[in-house]
Design an enzyme around this catalytic site. Structure first.
Site, PDB file in Angstrom:
ATOM      1  N   ASP A   1       0.845  -1.201   0.000  1.00 37.31           N
ATOM      2  CA  ASP A   1       0.000   0.000   0.000  1.00 37.31           C
ATOM      3  C   ASP A   1       0.879   1.249   0.000  1.00 37.31           C
ATOM      4  OD1 ASP A   1      -2.451   1.417   0.306  1.00 37.31           O
ATOM      5  OD2 ASP A   1      -1.972   1.734   2.397  1.00 37.31           O
TER       6      ASP A   1
ATOM      7  N   THR B   1      -3.201   5.371  -4.107  1.00 35.73           N
ATOM      8  CA  THR B   1      -2.133   6.177  -3.496  1.00 35.73           C
ATOM      9  C   THR B   1      -0.829   6.098  -4.295  1.00 35.73           C
ATOM     10  OG1 THR B   1      -1.854   4.302  -2.025  1.00 35.73           O
ATOM     11  CG2 THR B   1      -2.919   6.227  -1.116  1.00 35.73           C
ATOM     12  N   THR B   2      -0.523   4.899  -4.788  1.00 40.63           N
ATOM     13  CA  THR B   2       0.738   4.737  -5.526  1.00 40.63           C
ATOM     14  C   THR B   2       0.690   5.516  -6.837  1.00 40.63           C
ATOM     15  OG1 THR B   2       0.830   2.524  -4.602  1.00 40.63           O
ATOM     16  CG2 THR B   2       2.396   3.024  -6.332  1.00 40.63           C
TER      17      THR B   2
END
Length: 545
Positions: free
Chosen positions: A56, A89-90
């Site tokens: 994550d 998010t990445t």
């Protein structure tokens, strides 16, 4: 020390930009390889040797100790995406870094930063408009298959990818259970914080289950208490149920030793009266966020009630809300005595204790006010259950956002590629200097499908070329009958396919916010052309007289 007499170091112009871009690229390179269904995990070890294994982006960046101020902006960006959307998010970090890198190259060939900033803003605005008008696929609450596919897509890159069909259904059912109606807007809301995720290691992750009700990892206050109560009347207290003691700083002067025993007896009687107040009001399950001693337990055991002590306050509040109880902080009433109002009790069909794995859990089922959902996660060890929790949280957020926004877009690089082609064409219609910045923005978007393909050990150049052809076709046709605009990558077979049909879906909000946030972050860092690091003030030693 600089000419103006500043105590510290000062960097100006191109030096600052290069150092900022280098720092941001370093951050992006850390998370880059974890993007997509074939992304790899990171192992982070802190100074005391605790290990976190995760895929994550937000978790990876939160664990890193980052010094550089520009890199901190990027870390905050990933946390903002995590908070607002919960997934993506990445990709938001990778995109922001790519935009910055390209902007820096433009500055080197004498394009002014202000031009780039206005070009980027223009491109982001156009991109969001194009997503809303051309790429979204509207859904309703009943499209279970689409919701499950969206949840699966968010899990595919995680450790539970192979079991995504089990967990995706769990996530969708859990979010549906907690549906509430907004008091003001009247729209349906899905407060995912009221889904309680409990981790218990042991067994395989497939044996994770969804419980309709609330689960607390606690034991009864005493082993003599009953293990199950039907038609539970629940009292939620934020009060100590220990033997009564005077407040700190209160002194009692005793002149007759016989009175000592009376004081002791009175202290015990105060507790007895308090428990009696609760029991006579009908309470048979008593939760307190503070202590509950053996004397209190004795009265509860005799009454056949369950007592739980040291319940964390956030859990106490959630249980109170779901059962319709009030959290009581004092028994005192206006007539200087003590009382407990029956209306403060909450209700549930049953409350019972059951062991799962090595721990005991308390289950609350059939809440009076609103539905609660709890997910019990199983896994081989702590690291596994922690990572499953992060993955499930991401998919819960995805399902919530999909339901609230009512639309999805195709995943697997489809949106980025479509936008890239569209913005490239749009740049050619501009006759201002922003044209070059919009073109670079368009090119930067292709970094997402490129990285997806590279991480899956596929030929990215070949796949991107094929994607480009299909999306160009889609935008040059009057009517895109074959749905070329939904073309994305299939990273297992290494080919291009219609991702909407194959169920690779993401919530529209995720893409729109990612674009906006990445552009904002890139602009924030681009604006900087001077960095001054101040020296700490030297403490002057007091002189001797």
């Amino acid at each position: 020390m600089s000419a103006v007499g500043i105590r510290g170091e000062r960097d100006q112009g191109q030096d600052v930009r290069t150092s900022n871009v280098t720092a941001v690229m370093a951050i992006a390179n850390v998370v880059k390889t974890s993007l997509g269904p074939q992304g790899l995990d990171k192992m982070l070890v802190d100074e005391i040797g605790d290990v976190v294994i995760t895929n994550d982006g937000a978790t990876i960046l939160k664990q890193l100790e980052i010094e550089h101020p520009a890199a901190k902006v990027i870390v905050e960006l990933s946390q903002l995406q995590d908070k607002e959307v919960g997934d993506g998010t990445t990709s938001v970090v990778v995109l922001a870094a790519e935009l910055l890198k390209r902007a820096n190259e433009l500055i080197k060939i004498k394009v002014h930063p202000t031009t780039i900033i206005s070009g980027y803003k223009l491109a982001a605005r156009q991109a969001v408009k194009y997503i809303q008008s051309h790429l979204v696929h509207k859904i309703t609450e009943d499209d279970t298959e689409i919701l499950i596919n969206a949840a699966k897509t968010s899990m595919n890159s995680k450790v539970i990818g192979p079991e995504s069909h089990i967990f995706a259904k769990l996530a969708v059912d859990a979010v549906r259970l907690i549906k509430t109606q907004g008091a003001i807007s009247g729209k349906h809301k899905y407060p995912i914080q009221s889904i309680n995720i409990v981790k218990s290691h042991g067994q395989s992750s497939n044996q994770s289950e969804l419980i309709k009700g609330y689960v607390l990892q606690l034991q009864r206050a005493s082993q003599q208490m009953v293990t199950k109560v039907k038609n539970a009347k629940i009292a939620c207290l934020d009060i100590n149920l220990n033997k009564f003691k005077m407040q700190m700083g209160v002194q009692i002067l005793v002149d007759d030793p016989n009175n000592l025993e009376k004081i002791r007896k009175k202290e015990m009687d105060v507790l007895k009266e308090r428990i009696h107040l609760l029991l006579s009001a009908g309470a048979n399950v008593i939760l307190t966020s503070k202590g509950m001693d053996d004397l209190a337990n004795k009265y509860l055991v005799e009454a056949g009630a369950i007592g739980l002590r040291r319940v964390p306050k956030d859990h106490l509040r959630r249980i109170a809300k779901a059962t319709g109880a009030k959290v009581i902080t004092t028994f005192a009433n206006e007539e200087t005595g003590e009382s407990f109002d029956v209306s403060s009790l909450g209700e549930a069909e049953e409350v019972y204790e059951e062991a799962i794995g090595d721990n005991d859990y308390i289950f609350f089922k059939g809440m009076k006010k609103e539905q609660s959902a709890s997910i019990i996660l199983r896994g081989a060890n702590e690291m596994m259950t922690d990572e499953i929790e992060r993955s499930v949280h991401d998919s819960l957020c995805v399902v919530k956002r999909t339901l609230e926004s009512g639309s999805v877009v195709a995943g697997g690089g489809a949106v980025e590629m479509a936008l890239s082609i569209y913005l490239d064409d749009y740049a050619r219609t501009l006759d201002t200097t922003e044209q070059i910045a919009v073109a670079e923005f368009a090119e930067a978007l292709t970094c997402i499908p490129k990285i997806l393909a590279t991480n899956a050990a596929k030929d990215s150049i070949d796949l991107i070329s094929k994607l480009r052809v299909l999306h160009s076709k889609s935008q040059s046709l009057q009517v895109d009958e074959k749905g070329f605009k939904y073309s994305g990558l299939d990273l297992i077979k290494g080919e291009v396919r219609h991702n909407l049909r194959h169920g690779v879906l993401e919530p529209t909000v995720s893409k729109v916010k990612a674009l906006k946030f990445a552009t904002e972050a890139a602009i924030t860092i681009l604006r900087i052309d001077d960095m001054i690091k101040l020296e700490p003030k030297k403490e002057q030693m007091p002189g001797r007289h």
